[in-house]
Design an enzyme around this catalytic site. Structure first.
Site, PDB file in Angstrom:
ATOM      1  N   CYS A 284       0.842  -1.200   0.000  1.00 15.89           N
ATOM      2  CA  CYS A 284       0.000   0.000   0.000  1.00 15.89           C
ATOM      3  C   CYS A 284       0.880   1.253   0.000  1.00 15.89           C
ATOM      4  CB  CYS A 284      -0.906  -0.008   1.228  1.00 15.89           C
ATOM      5  SG  CYS A 284      -1.968   1.436   1.328  1.00 15.89           S
TER       6      CYS A 284
ATOM      7  N   CYS B   7       0.254   4.511   7.160  1.00 17.49           N
ATOM      8  CA  CYS B   7      -0.370   4.336   8.480  1.00 17.49           C
ATOM      9  C   CYS B   7       0.610   3.560   9.365  1.00 17.49           C
ATOM     10  CB  CYS B   7      -1.700   3.607   8.330  1.00 17.49           C
ATOM     11  SG  CYS B   7      -2.742   4.333   7.036  1.00 17.49           S
TER      12      CYS B   7
ATOM     13  N   CYS C 232       0.526  -0.215  10.381  1.00 16.79           N
ATOM     14  CA  CYS C 232       0.090  -1.200   9.386  1.00 16.79           C
ATOM     15  C   CYS C 232       1.257  -1.932   8.719  1.00 16.79           C
ATOM     16  CB  CYS C 232      -0.752  -0.491   8.334  1.00 16.79           C
ATOM     17  SG  CYS C 232      -1.367  -1.621   7.087  1.00 16.79           S
TER      18      CYS C 232
ATOM     19  N   CYS D  22     -16.487  -9.455   4.719  1.00 16.15           N
ATOM     20  CA  CYS D  22     -15.908  -8.169   4.334  1.00 16.15           C
ATOM     21  C   CYS D  22     -14.661  -8.367   3.472  1.00 16.15           C
ATOM     22  CB  CYS D  22     -15.572  -7.333   5.561  1.00 16.15           C
ATOM     23  SG  CYS D  22     -15.020  -5.663   5.127  1.00 16.15           S
TER      24      CYS D  22
ATOM     25  N   CYS E  37     -17.381  -4.148   2.064  1.00 18.90           N
ATOM     26  CA  CYS E  37     -16.098  -3.866   1.415  1.00 18.90           C
ATOM     27  C   CYS E  37     -15.321  -2.846   2.225  1.00 18.90           C
ATOM     28  CB  CYS E  37     -16.309  -3.290   0.011  1.00 18.90           C
ATOM     29  SG  CYS E  37     -16.792  -4.506  -1.207  1.00 18.90           S
TER      30      CYS E  37
ATOM     31  N   CYS F 237     -19.407   1.351   8.370  1.00 26.92           N
ATOM     32  CA  CYS F 237     -18.652   0.700   9.440  1.00 26.92           C
ATOM     33  C   CYS F 237     -17.396   1.537   9.630  1.00 26.92           C
ATOM     34  CB  CYS F 237     -18.309  -0.721   9.009  1.00 26.92           C
ATOM     35  SG  CYS F 237     -17.033  -1.497  10.001  1.00 26.92           S
TER      36      CYS F 237
ATOM     37  N   ARG G 234     -17.793  -3.828  17.437  1.00 25.16           N
ATOM     38  CA  ARG G 234     -17.159  -5.101  17.077  1.00 25.16           C
ATOM     39  C   ARG G 234     -15.738  -5.207  17.622  1.00 25.16           C
ATOM     40  NH1 ARG G 234     -18.785  -8.567  13.258  1.00 25.16           N
ATOM     41  NH2 ARG G 234     -19.968  -6.984  12.155  1.00 25.16           N
TER      42      ARG G 234
HETATM   43  S1  SF4 Z   1      -4.091   0.942   6.973  1.00 26.84           S
HETATM   44 FE1  SF4 Z   1      -2.462  -0.074   5.791  1.00 26.84          FE
HETATM   45  S2  SF4 Z   1      -3.512  -0.820   3.954  1.00 26.84           S
HETATM   46 FE2  SF4 Z   1      -4.866   0.733   4.881  1.00 26.84          FE
HETATM   47  S3  SF4 Z   1      -4.335   2.676   3.891  1.00 26.84           S
HETATM   48 FE3  SF4 Z   1      -3.064   2.535   5.728  1.00 26.84          FE
HETATM   49  S4  SF4 Z   1      -1.144   1.591   5.041  1.00 26.84           S
HETATM   50 FE4  SF4 Z   1      -2.669   1.207   3.458  1.00 26.84          FE
END
Ligand code: SF4
Ligand code: ZN
Ligand code: ZN
Lengths: 331, 68
Positions: free
Chosen positions: A67, A71, A74, A110, A143, A202, A272
């Site tokens: 990605c 974040c 992540c 999901c 989704c 959600c 949840r």
């Molecule tokens: S949480 Fe992870 S997968 Fe989602 S936008 Fe941020 S870096 Fe990308």
């Protein structure tokens, strides 16, 4: 007996009005001795305003890793040296995962992609995937594909997606410490479009990312303002290679206090248990959370990490005499 | 736990099992699939599904598992 618990009993349990940000902070500051009483109240609030039923959901990663966003919690960001490699699921595998999920008795499936927002390749895969699942499996499809345009919101709604996940992730005042590649306001805008479209929204976040108690109360209050249909609550699972990889795992009692606080902020929402509960709370935590405000679980595995066996959660629900929500009622 | 010679590398951190401690890795492995091939330490392509997982090394093939 603590003052704020008595206030909450009247305001939330009796009148169905969520606590304010200041009140939520008082709840988060309650001492451990009050925890049992607090969880009991949160459970009463949940049963009174949501009922006994618990919603069960399974999740699948359609596109894992790589990605472009950053974040800090992540493992799927391509900006960190995380060991998670990029991979796409094909349609037969996606349908099989939906079947696996339906077999557990879950009513929600999901489909998640690690992206900033969907591009044409992803939308094509989602289109084909949803069509194939609808043809073969009796389950609601949700989704989580990142930030959307209005056209994409409309298209997903048209495909029969009944719920869309897009988390706030963190309180507005802490967001820049968690994500720098997009803004809180951008996230809010997608949530707003989803809500207006008629799809169920959600929207939740993570706690245990080094935020203050004030910011934890702020996140709960901001979620309450957004008023999503469902709020998934994640506890940070520090992932190797990510900027938050060395943070301590949140204390179990703090996690339970947070659950109760979120319930007292949002008496009617589906709250949840999402990622991190196994790590933060262990086996006992599943029971304590379900008796402390939670009324939905993710069964089985998560996107890149493993969860409990579905039977363990389902047996527990049975033992607690909490019926699993059935499909027809959610349609 | 005894390990076969082909399990030379830690699936969690990818380092040589004979070097350093991997107790934390082994605990973490209860809640996630292996990310590195035990035979060659290459990063594997891992797909998690609701009730299982597969991890594939381009050289040494696939390992699979169930939820914990
Ligand atoms: S949480 Fe992870 S997968 Fe989602 S936008 Fe941020 S870096 Fe990308
Ligand atoms: Zn190791
Ligand atoms: Zn290998």
């Amino acid at each position: 007996m603590s003052h704020i618990i008595e206030v909450a009993r009247q305001q939330v349990l009796e009148e169905g009005r969520g606590l304010t940000e200041e009140q939520l902070l008082e709840v988060l500051r309650l001492p451990d001795e009050s925890l049992e009483e607090l969880l009991a109240l949160a459970h009463q609030v949940r049963v009174t305003w949501c009922g006994e039923e618990v919603e069960v959901e399974g999740i699948i990663s359609l596109k894992t890793g790589g990605c472009p966003e950053d974040c800090h919690f992540c493992s799927q960001s391509g900006q960190f040296t995380s060991p998670v490699r990029s991979v796409w699921l094909n349609i037969p595998e996606l349908v099989e995962a939906a079947k696996e999920t339906a077999r557990t008795g879950a009513t929600e499936f999901c489909i998640v992609a690690a992206v900033r927002g969907p591009d044409e390749r992803l939308m094509t895969q989602v289109r084909a995937g949803i069509k194939a699942i609808h043809a073969e499996v009796d389950i609601n499809i949700a989704c989580s594909l990142g930030m959307l345009t209005q056209e994409q919101v409309d298209e997903l709604k048209g495909m029969g997606v009944h719920r869309y996940n897009h988390n706030l992730e963190a309180a507005r005042s802490y967001f820049k410490d968690v994500v720098t590649t997009h803004s809180y306001e951008e996230r809010w805008a997608t949530c707003d479009m989803v809500k207006k479209s008629g799809m169920e929204l959600c929207c939740g976040g993570l706690v245990g990312m080094g935020e203050t108690l004030e910011q934890r109360a702020e996140l709960a209050a901001q979620l309450a303002e957004l008023d999503p249909h469902e709020v998934p609550l994640n506890f940070l699972n520090p992932r190797p290679g990510t900027p938050f990889g060395d943070l301590e795992v949140m204390d179990g009692r703090d996690a339970l206090r947070t659950i109760a606080t979120f319930r007292l902020a949002m008496p009617r929402t589906i709250l949840r248990y999402a990622g991190g509960r196994e790590l933060t709370l262990g086996d006992l935590g599943a029971r304590d959370g379900l008796m402390g405000g939670i009324n939905a679980v993710i069964v089985g595995n998560y996107l890149t990490t493993l969860g409990r066996k579905p039977e363990e959660d389902l047996d527990l629900l049975n033992e607690l005499k909490m019926p699993v929500r059935e499909l027809q009622k959610t349609l | 736990m005894t390990r076969t010679p082909s399990e030379r590398f830690c699936g969690h951190c990818g380092q040589d099992r004979a070097v350093g401690h991997h107790d934390r890795c082994d605990r973490a492995a209860l809640l996630e699939p292996p990310r590195h091939c035990a035979a060659c330490r290459r990063r594997m392509v891992v797909q998690v599904t609701p009730t299982g997982w597969t991890a594939r090394c381009s050289r040494h093939g696939e390992v699979t598992g169930e939820p914990v």
